[in-house]
Motif scaffolding. Structure first.
Motif, PDB file in Angstrom:
ATOM      1  N   GLN A  99      -4.030   2.373  -6.871  1.00  0.00           N
ATOM      2  CA  GLN A  99      -2.916   3.288  -6.578  1.00  0.00           C
ATOM      3  C   GLN A  99      -3.005   4.549  -7.440  1.00  0.00           C
ATOM      4  O   GLN A  99      -2.725   5.652  -6.987  1.00  0.00           O
ATOM      5  N   ILE A 100      -3.401   4.349  -8.692  1.00  0.00           N
ATOM      6  CA  ILE A 100      -3.596   5.514  -9.578  1.00  0.00           C
ATOM      7  C   ILE A 100      -4.698   6.408  -9.020  1.00  0.00           C
ATOM      8  O   ILE A 100      -4.562   7.631  -8.966  1.00  0.00           O
ATOM      9  N   LYS A 101      -5.805   5.785  -8.596  1.00  0.00           N
ATOM     10  CA  LYS A 101      -6.934   6.564  -8.072  1.00  0.00           C
ATOM     11  C   LYS A 101      -6.536   7.355  -6.828  1.00  0.00           C
ATOM     12  O   LYS A 101      -6.910   8.526  -6.668  1.00  0.00           O
ATOM     13  N   GLU A 102      -5.789   6.714  -5.937  1.00  0.00           N
ATOM     14  CA  GLU A 102      -5.439   7.345  -4.666  1.00  0.00           C
ATOM     15  C   GLU A 102      -4.351   8.413  -4.799  1.00  0.00           C
ATOM     16  O   GLU A 102      -4.396   9.440  -4.114  1.00  0.00           O
ATOM     17  N   ASP A 103      -3.365   8.159  -5.668  1.00  0.00           N
ATOM     18  CA  ASP A 103      -2.198   9.052  -5.724  1.00  0.00           C
ATOM     19  C   ASP A 103      -2.119   9.933  -6.968  1.00  0.00           C
ATOM     20  O   ASP A 103      -1.447  10.968  -6.949  1.00  0.00           O
ATOM     21  N   TYR A 104      -2.802   9.511  -8.046  1.00  0.00           N
ATOM     22  CA  TYR A 104      -2.667  10.246  -9.316  1.00  0.00           C
ATOM     23  C   TYR A 104      -4.018  10.424 -10.002  1.00  0.00           C
ATOM     24  O   TYR A 104      -4.155  10.244 -11.212  1.00  0.00           O
ATOM     25  N   ALA A 105      -5.012  10.792  -9.225  1.00  0.00           N
ATOM     26  CA  ALA A 105      -6.381  10.922  -9.751  1.00  0.00           C
ATOM     27  C   ALA A 105      -6.481  11.987 -10.847  1.00  0.00           C
ATOM     28  O   ALA A 105      -7.344  11.893 -11.736  1.00  0.00           O
ATOM     29  N   LYS A 106      -5.613  12.989 -10.809  1.00  0.00           N
ATOM     30  CA  LYS A 106      -5.685  14.082 -11.788  1.00  0.00           C
ATOM     31  C   LYS A 106      -4.884  13.799 -13.068  1.00  0.00           C
ATOM     32  O   LYS A 106      -4.884  14.607 -13.988  1.00  0.00           O
ATOM     33  N   SER A 107      -4.207  12.666 -13.107  1.00  0.00           N
ATOM     34  CA  SER A 107      -3.444  12.309 -14.309  1.00  0.00           C
ATOM     35  C   SER A 107      -4.393  11.837 -15.404  1.00  0.00           C
ATOM     36  O   SER A 107      -5.575  11.566 -15.165  1.00  0.00           O
TER      37      SER A 107
ATOM     38  N   THR B  78       4.900   7.817 -13.461  1.00  0.00           N
ATOM     39  CA  THR B  78       4.391   6.842 -12.492  1.00  0.00           C
ATOM     40  C   THR B  78       2.979   6.365 -12.832  1.00  0.00           C
ATOM     41  O   THR B  78       2.746   5.151 -12.926  1.00  0.00           O
ATOM     42  N   PRO B  79       2.007   7.264 -13.034  1.00  0.00           N
ATOM     43  CA  PRO B  79       0.665   6.757 -13.396  1.00  0.00           C
ATOM     44  C   PRO B  79       0.645   6.047 -14.745  1.00  0.00           C
ATOM     45  O   PRO B  79      -0.117   5.092 -14.936  1.00  0.00           O
ATOM     46  N   LEU B  80       1.494   6.501 -15.687  1.00  0.00           N
ATOM     47  CA  LEU B  80       1.549   5.862 -17.002  1.00  0.00           C
ATOM     48  C   LEU B  80       1.946   4.394 -16.885  1.00  0.00           C
ATOM     49  O   LEU B  80       1.280   3.504 -17.450  1.00  0.00           O
ATOM     50  N   PHE B  81       3.011   4.128 -16.115  1.00  0.00           N
ATOM     51  CA  PHE B  81       3.495   2.748 -16.030  1.00  0.00           C
ATOM     52  C   PHE B  81       2.690   1.914 -15.033  1.00  0.00           C
ATOM     53  O   PHE B  81       2.636   0.685 -15.172  1.00  0.00           O
ATOM     54  N   LEU B  82       2.054   2.564 -14.070  1.00  0.00           N
ATOM     55  CA  LEU B  82       1.101   1.827 -13.227  1.00  0.00           C
ATOM     56  C   LEU B  82      -0.057   1.321 -14.082  1.00  0.00           C
ATOM     57  O   LEU B  82      -0.511   0.175 -13.923  1.00  0.00           O
ATOM     58  N   TYR B  83      -0.517   2.167 -14.991  1.00  0.00           N
ATOM     59  CA  TYR B  83      -1.621   1.795 -15.883  1.00  0.00           C
ATOM     60  C   TYR B  83      -1.207   0.647 -16.812  1.00  0.00           C
ATOM     61  O   TYR B  83      -1.954  -0.332 -16.979  1.00  0.00           O
ATOM     62  N   LYS B  84      -0.010   0.764 -17.395  1.00  0.00           N
ATOM     63  CA  LYS B  84       0.457  -0.311 -18.281  1.00  0.00           C
ATOM     64  C   LYS B  84       0.642  -1.607 -17.505  1.00  0.00           C
ATOM     65  O   LYS B  84       0.324  -2.699 -18.017  1.00  0.00           O
ATOM     66  N   ALA B  85       1.154  -1.503 -16.283  1.00  0.00           N
ATOM     67  CA  ALA B  85       1.332  -2.693 -15.453  1.00  0.00           C
ATOM     68  C   ALA B  85      -0.024  -3.320 -15.128  1.00  0.00           C
ATOM     69  O   ALA B  85      -0.190  -4.548 -15.182  1.00  0.00           O
ATOM     70  N   ALA B  86      -1.012  -2.483 -14.804  1.00  0.00           N
ATOM     71  CA  ALA B  86      -2.349  -2.987 -14.468  1.00  0.00           C
ATOM     72  C   ALA B  86      -2.994  -3.677 -15.666  1.00  0.00           C
ATOM     73  O   ALA B  86      -3.601  -4.757 -15.526  1.00  0.00           O
TER      74      ALA B  86
END
Length: 255
Positions: free
Chosen positions: A230-238, A204-212
């Motif tokens: 969304q990455i910051k709020e839900d996947y800050a440790k990724s 999820t964070p990987l593809f959110l990042y690519k989408a961003a």
């Protein structure tokens, strides 16, 4: 002195006697109505017993046919397809670690050899099986590695999985293919689909990042802000969550 009461009950007056008579009449009517209904039901069942019997037989036959189809057609077909998949997967796995000759190994996996099916044949001949579905995934990834993007997209689009990892990865791979052939709008669409397919801490964070990042290239800065946030709020440790504020600010100031 104690009063002795005779057995039985006698109405005190005429009004009370009438009430008792009415109650008895209503009860008799109810029983009569139930008896009529039961009689009609029996008559209907007797009249339609033969069609009912054949309907019941039909249901039993369909159920047995379903069981037989699964046992003697579906299950053997699944097993056969799974066995066929072993040969091309061997070459696919070898290509992943080979230093050279990768394309020839991938081609062997795709087309098969020595009378053995490759991914293409398995996907076609066993299209209704899990192995046939998986063959579409391997064929798609193989074509992408060979930079045959159109075929890669074609086969990956046929693949469908609810697996937590494989489902998002297959959609993300289509996004990568569109990105490589300079179709960023389509890439963004598939990256978002991949991010939303199955929420987990890796894909999820990987593809959110690519989408961003793709949204940034399309100058869709507000969308990029939302995705980075969304990455910051839900996947800050990724891995993608590290230094995420830098990307959020870059998207905000680019607007």
């Amino acid at each position: 002195m104690a009063t002795y009461k005779k057995k039985g009950f006698k109405a005190k007056d005429k009004k009370e006697q009438n009430q008792i008579d009415d109650a008895k009449f209503e009860t008799a009517e109810v029983f009569h109505s139930l008896e009529e209904t039961a009689t009609k039901s029996e008559q209907w069942i007797e009249k339609n017993s033969q069609p009912l019997f054949y309907t019941l037989i039909g249901i039993v036959v369909l159920f047995l046919a379903f069981l037989g189809y699964n046992k003697y057609i579906i299950e053997p077909n699944e097993l056969e397809a799974s066995n066929e998949l072993a040969f091309p997967r061997k070459h696919f796995d070898e290509a992943a670690t080979a230093g050279s000759g990768i394309d020839s190994l991938l081609n062997l996996g795709l087309e098969g050899a020595d009378g053995k099916y490759g991914f293409i044949d398995i996907a076609d001949s066993y299209s209704g099986t899990d192995a046939g579905n998986l063959a579409n995934y391997y064929a798609g990834v193989s074509y992408l590695q060979m930079k045959q993007y159109d075929k890669g997209i074609e086969y990956l689009s046929k693949f469908n999985s609810d697996d937590e990892m494989l489902g998002p990865v297959s959609l993300g791979a289509i996004g990568d293919a569109f990105s490589d052939i300079n179709q960023p709008e389509d890439a963004l669409d598939y990256y978002e689909k991949a991010a939303n397919k199955k929420a987990n801490d890796f894909t999820t964070p990987l593809f959110l990042y690519k989408a961003a990042q793709t949204a940034m290239s399309l100058k869709e800065y507000s969308k990029a802000v939302d995705l980075f946030t969304q990455i910051k709020e839900d996947y800050a440790k990724s891995d993608q969550g590290k230094d995420i504020d830098k990307y959020i600010n870059a998207a905000k100031y680019a607007e």
